[in-house]
Write an enzyme that holds these catalytic residues in place. Structure first.
Site, PDB file in Angstrom:
ATOM      1  N   ARG A 175      45.618  49.891 106.325  1.00 45.37           N
ATOM      2  CA  ARG A 175      45.508  49.633 107.766  1.00 45.37           C
ATOM      3  C   ARG A 175      44.204  50.148 108.336  1.00 45.37           C
ATOM      4  NH1 ARG A 175      51.465  51.337 107.973  1.00 45.37           N
ATOM      5  NH2 ARG A 175      50.339  53.242 107.597  1.00 45.37           N
ATOM      6  N   GLU A 190      51.790  63.154 100.722  1.00 48.34           N
ATOM      7  CA  GLU A 190      53.018  63.829 101.121  1.00 48.34           C
ATOM      8  C   GLU A 190      54.109  63.617 100.077  1.00 48.34           C
ATOM      9  OE1 GLU A 190      51.846  61.137 103.736  1.00 48.34           O
ATOM     10  OE2 GLU A 190      50.338  62.687 103.551  1.00 48.34           O
TER      11      GLU A 190
END
Length: 183
Positions: A71, A108
C-alpha cells in the site's frame, strides 16, 4: 491542501481518515487489530490531501520518494507526483530485477525480506520513506537501511497511521516520523 496546511486543515484530514478507516479484529492472526486503509485509498481527494500533507510536512527537503510494498506504493506514487520527485520501490524478496540490496527484518508476526535495486539512490541524496501504517517500525527501519546502502540519507518517514502503543516512532529515532493519524 497547500504546503501551508493549518492545524484546522490537519484536524479535518484526520476526521476524514477516521471516517474511512476500518479496524478488522484477528487479521491476519488472532489478537491483531488490522488497520484497513482500503476505504481511505478509495477516495481520490483524500489520497491527494494525504500526499499534500506529507510533502508539506517535509517541505520538499527530499530528492526521492521511497515507497514500501504494497500500500505504500499507492501513497508513495501520490507523494512523488505532488512533490515532482522520482519514485523508488522497496519490494518483497525476488520482485526486482538486477542486482539488489536486501535486508531481513522482523515483523509483528514473523520475518520478511525487503529489497531495493542497487543504484536506485545516489550517495548524498535525501529520501522520504512512505508507507501506510507504522506499527513496530521494523519495515521502515529495514527500508531506511536499504536507502543507506547506496550512501543516501533518510530525510524521514511519512505514514498515514501510527499505532502509537507499538512504539514504532521510538524505534525509528532519531529519524523524523510524520504520521497523519495516531491510534
Amino acid at each position: 491542501m497547500t504546503e501551508a496546511a493549518t492545524t484546522s486543515d490537519l484536524s479535518a484530514l484526520r476526521r476524514r481518515l477516521s471516517d474511512h478507516l476500518r479496524v478488522v479484529p484477528d487479521f491476519p492472526s488472532a489478537g491483531i487489530l488490522f488497520q484497513d486503509l482500503c476505504g481511505v485509498l478509495a477516495v481520490p481527494s483524500l489520497v491527494r490531501d494525504i500526499a499534500d500533507a506529507m510533502v508539506a510536512g517535509f517541505r520538499h527537503e527530499f530528492d526521492r520518494v521511497v515507497a514500501v510494498e504494497a500500500r505504500g506504493f499507492v501513497l508513495g506514487t501520490a507523494v512523488a507526483q505532488v512533490a515532482g520527485r522520482p519514485l523508488v520501490l522497496a519490494r518483497k524478496k525476488g520482485k526486482l530485477p538486477g542486482p539488489v540490496h536486501s535486508v531481513e527484518y522482523g515483523l509483528e508476526y514473523g520475518t520478511a525480506v525487503l529489497e531495493i535495486q542497487q543504484g536506485a539512490m545516489r550517495a548524498g541524496e535525501r529520501a522520504l520513506v512512505v508507507d501506510d501504517v507504522l506499527a513496530t517500525g521494523g519495515t521502515l527501519e529495514a527500508t531506511a537501511e536499504l536507502v543507506r546502502h547506496d550512501g543516501a540519507d533518510v530525510t524521514g518517514h511519512a505514514v498515514v497511521l501510527d499505532i502509537g502503543a507499538l512504539e514504532g516512532v521510538r524505534r525509528l529515532a532519531p529519524d523524523r516520523v510524520l504520521s497523519i493519524l495516531t491510534v
